[in-house]
Design a protein around this motif. Structure first.
Motif, PDB file in Angstrom:
ATOM      1  N   ARG A 110       0.996  -1.603  -0.292  1.00  0.00           N
ATOM      2  CA  ARG A 110      -0.032  -0.143  -0.739  1.00  0.00           C
ATOM      3  C   ARG A 110       0.704   1.056  -0.134  1.00  0.00           C
ATOM      4  O   ARG A 110       0.872   2.392  -0.793  1.00  0.00           O
ATOM      5  CB  ARG A 110      -1.357   0.213   0.941  1.00  0.00           C
ATOM      6  CG  ARG A 110      -2.122   1.278   1.270  1.00  0.00           C
ATOM      7  CD  ARG A 110      -2.578   1.278   2.595  1.00  0.00           C
ATOM      8  NE  ARG A 110      -3.639   0.233   2.562  1.00  0.00           N
ATOM      9  CZ  ARG A 110      -3.527  -0.702   3.309  1.00  0.00           C
ATOM     10  NH1 ARG A 110      -2.470  -0.936   4.421  1.00  0.00           N
ATOM     11  NH2 ARG A 110      -4.701  -1.500   3.619  1.00  0.00           N
ATOM     12  N   GLU A 114       0.390   3.779  -2.864  1.00  0.00           N
ATOM     13  CA  GLU A 114      -0.098   5.094  -2.515  1.00  0.00           C
ATOM     14  C   GLU A 114       1.184   6.724  -2.582  1.00  0.00           C
ATOM     15  O   GLU A 114       0.859   7.723  -3.513  1.00  0.00           O
ATOM     16  CB  GLU A 114      -0.060   5.065  -1.301  1.00  0.00           C
ATOM     17  CG  GLU A 114      -1.035   4.560  -0.399  1.00  0.00           C
ATOM     18  CD  GLU A 114      -1.169   5.067   0.855  1.00  0.00           C
ATOM     19  OE1 GLU A 114      -0.391   5.296   1.564  1.00  0.00           O
ATOM     20  OE2 GLU A 114      -2.208   4.497   1.499  1.00  0.00           O
ATOM     21  N   PHE A 118      -2.035   6.158  -6.275  1.00  0.00           N
ATOM     22  CA  PHE A 118      -2.856   5.922  -6.213  1.00  0.00           C
ATOM     23  C   PHE A 118      -3.123   5.695  -4.663  1.00  0.00           C
ATOM     24  O   PHE A 118      -3.464   4.513  -4.035  1.00  0.00           O
ATOM     25  CB  PHE A 118      -2.243   4.529  -6.053  1.00  0.00           C
ATOM     26  CG  PHE A 118      -2.412   4.392  -7.692  1.00  0.00           C
ATOM     27  CD1 PHE A 118      -3.538   3.760  -8.471  1.00  0.00           C
ATOM     28  CD2 PHE A 118      -1.214   3.874  -8.166  1.00  0.00           C
ATOM     29  CE1 PHE A 118      -3.257   3.533 -10.305  1.00  0.00           C
ATOM     30  CE2 PHE A 118      -0.355   3.072  -9.799  1.00  0.00           C
ATOM     31  CZ  PHE A 118      -1.482   3.321 -10.133  1.00  0.00           C
ATOM     32  N   MET A 119      -3.544   7.318  -4.274  1.00  0.00           N
ATOM     33  CA  MET A 119      -4.007   6.958  -2.573  1.00  0.00           C
ATOM     34  C   MET A 119      -5.306   6.753  -2.399  1.00  0.00           C
ATOM     35  O   MET A 119      -5.661   6.670  -1.555  1.00  0.00           O
ATOM     36  CB  MET A 119      -3.969   8.651  -2.674  1.00  0.00           C
ATOM     37  CG  MET A 119      -2.838   9.263  -2.212  1.00  0.00           C
ATOM     38  SD  MET A 119      -1.087   8.686  -1.901  1.00  0.00           S
ATOM     39  CE  MET A 119      -2.394   9.624  -0.137  1.00  0.00           C
ATOM     40  N   ALA A 120      -6.378   6.927  -3.423  1.00  0.00           N
ATOM     41  CA  ALA A 120      -7.915   6.583  -2.854  1.00  0.00           C
ATOM     42  C   ALA A 120      -8.002   5.228  -3.890  1.00  0.00           C
ATOM     43  O   ALA A 120      -9.064   4.406  -3.220  1.00  0.00           O
ATOM     44  CB  ALA A 120      -8.755   7.856  -3.545  1.00  0.00           C
ATOM     45  N   GLU A 121      -6.845   4.654  -4.304  1.00  0.00           N
ATOM     46  CA  GLU A 121      -7.356   3.466  -5.104  1.00  0.00           C
ATOM     47  C   GLU A 121      -6.319   1.565  -4.743  1.00  0.00           C
ATOM     48  O   GLU A 121      -7.127   1.078  -5.298  1.00  0.00           O
ATOM     49  CB  GLU A 121      -6.668   3.492  -6.624  1.00  0.00           C
ATOM     50  CG  GLU A 121      -7.615   3.968  -7.415  1.00  0.00           C
ATOM     51  CD  GLU A 121      -7.463   5.614  -7.636  1.00  0.00           C
ATOM     52  OE1 GLU A 121      -7.841   6.289  -7.579  1.00  0.00           O
ATOM     53  OE2 GLU A 121      -6.405   5.798  -6.941  1.00  0.00           O
ATOM     54  N   ASP A 123      -6.372   0.315  -1.672  1.00  0.00           N
ATOM     55  CA  ASP A 123      -6.909  -0.278  -1.791  1.00  0.00           C
ATOM     56  C   ASP A 123      -7.812  -2.015  -1.936  1.00  0.00           C
ATOM     57  O   ASP A 123      -7.814  -3.064  -2.067  1.00  0.00           O
ATOM     58  CB  ASP A 123      -7.676  -0.239  -0.265  1.00  0.00           C
ATOM     59  CG  ASP A 123      -7.635   0.908   0.923  1.00  0.00           C
ATOM     60  OD1 ASP A 123      -6.172   0.067   0.786  1.00  0.00           O
ATOM     61  OD2 ASP A 123      -7.889   1.124   1.517  1.00  0.00           O
ATOM     62  N   SER A 124      -8.312  -1.217  -3.359  1.00  0.00           N
ATOM     63  CA  SER A 124      -8.704  -1.873  -4.469  1.00  0.00           C
ATOM     64  C   SER A 124      -7.532  -2.977  -5.224  1.00  0.00           C
ATOM     65  O   SER A 124      -8.336  -3.515  -5.690  1.00  0.00           O
ATOM     66  CB  SER A 124      -9.918  -0.776  -5.137  1.00  0.00           C
ATOM     67  OG  SER A 124     -10.631   0.112  -4.906  1.00  0.00           O
TER      68      SER A 124
END
Length: 238
Positions: A110, A114, A118-121, A123-124
């Motif tokens: 993660r 990040e 990919f801060m928001a993505e 976890d996906s």
């Protein structure tokens, strides 16, 4: 006349009560009155499932890898151990230790994602459901080569064990997004390979043979307690 009137009234009351009950049933909501509570329960359910995800998503037996086999055995042993007993607490500590190790690897991935933006993505991208299949991968050979490189040239995984297959699916996603090479470069920079002495530090690896031995010992103790009549369980519940 009076008896007929009474029968009429009783019939009306019964019909009215039945109609009210039907209306109450129809008014029952399909979801809880607080939609947020419903969604929170669903999110928690998915988190619980993710916590118990195995290294091999397509392995329904949970026994292809040694660490999966040990974790599955520990979970099974805990279900047969009296809650609150010393054995139950010891098993819980061992289970949490294995989960911590897996979370530690996931947190490393993660952090790199990040850092790549990919801060928001993140976890996906890291989420692998139990129904994931290698057949749906777009570039399996390249993903496997990348996983081998990460295993041998970084400290994302323990060098003593083969990396979990679930990360093949994640790397396949990164290849599709054309960021796999950037991820590899960041991983080499942030987590260079460690020597054996560094890997021996607590928290970096789980002693699977020791956990397996503890599990077998706990199983033997539980069987001996059952044979003795189970009186010993009363003292363990304190």
């Amino acid at each position: 006349m009076g008896s007929a009137f009474m029968k009429y009234c009783c019939c009306c009351c019964c019909c009215s009560t039945a109609d009210e009950d039907d209306e109450d049933d129809e008014k029952q909501p399909l979801v809880p009155q607080d939609p947020l509570e419903y969604f929170n329960r669903e999110v928690q359910k998915r988190r619980d499932e993710e916590t118990n995800l195995w290294s091999e998503p397509g392995d329904p037996s949970h026994s292809e890898r040694q660490d999966d086999r040990v974790l599955f055995g520990l979970l099974q042993a805990r279900t047969k151990t009296p809650m609150g007993s010393t054995g139950y607490r010891r098993l819980s500590v061992d289970i949490e230790a294995m989960r911590d190790t897996r979370r530690e690897v996931r947190d490393k991935w993660r952090q790199i994602l990040e850092n790549l933006g990919f801060m928001a993505e993140a976890d996906s991208l890291l989420n692998v459901s139990a129904g994931a299949s290698h057949d749906r991968m777009r570039n399996a050979p390249a993903a496997r080569d990348l996983l081998h490189t990460l295993h041998t040239e970084t400290s994302l995984f323990s060098s003593r064990e083969t990396p979990p297959e679930r990360y093949l699916l994640i790397l396949d996603r990164l290849l599709y997004l054309d960021v796999a090479d950037d991820f590899l470069a960041k991983a080499k920079r942030f987590y260079p390979p460690m020597d054996n002495s560094e890997e021996d530090e607590p928290g970096l690896a789980i002693n699977l043979p020791l956990l397996l031995a503890r599990m077998e010992a706990n199983k033997g103790n539980a069987e001996s307690e059952d044979e003795s009549g189970g009186d010993g369980n009363l003292s363990d519940r304190s």
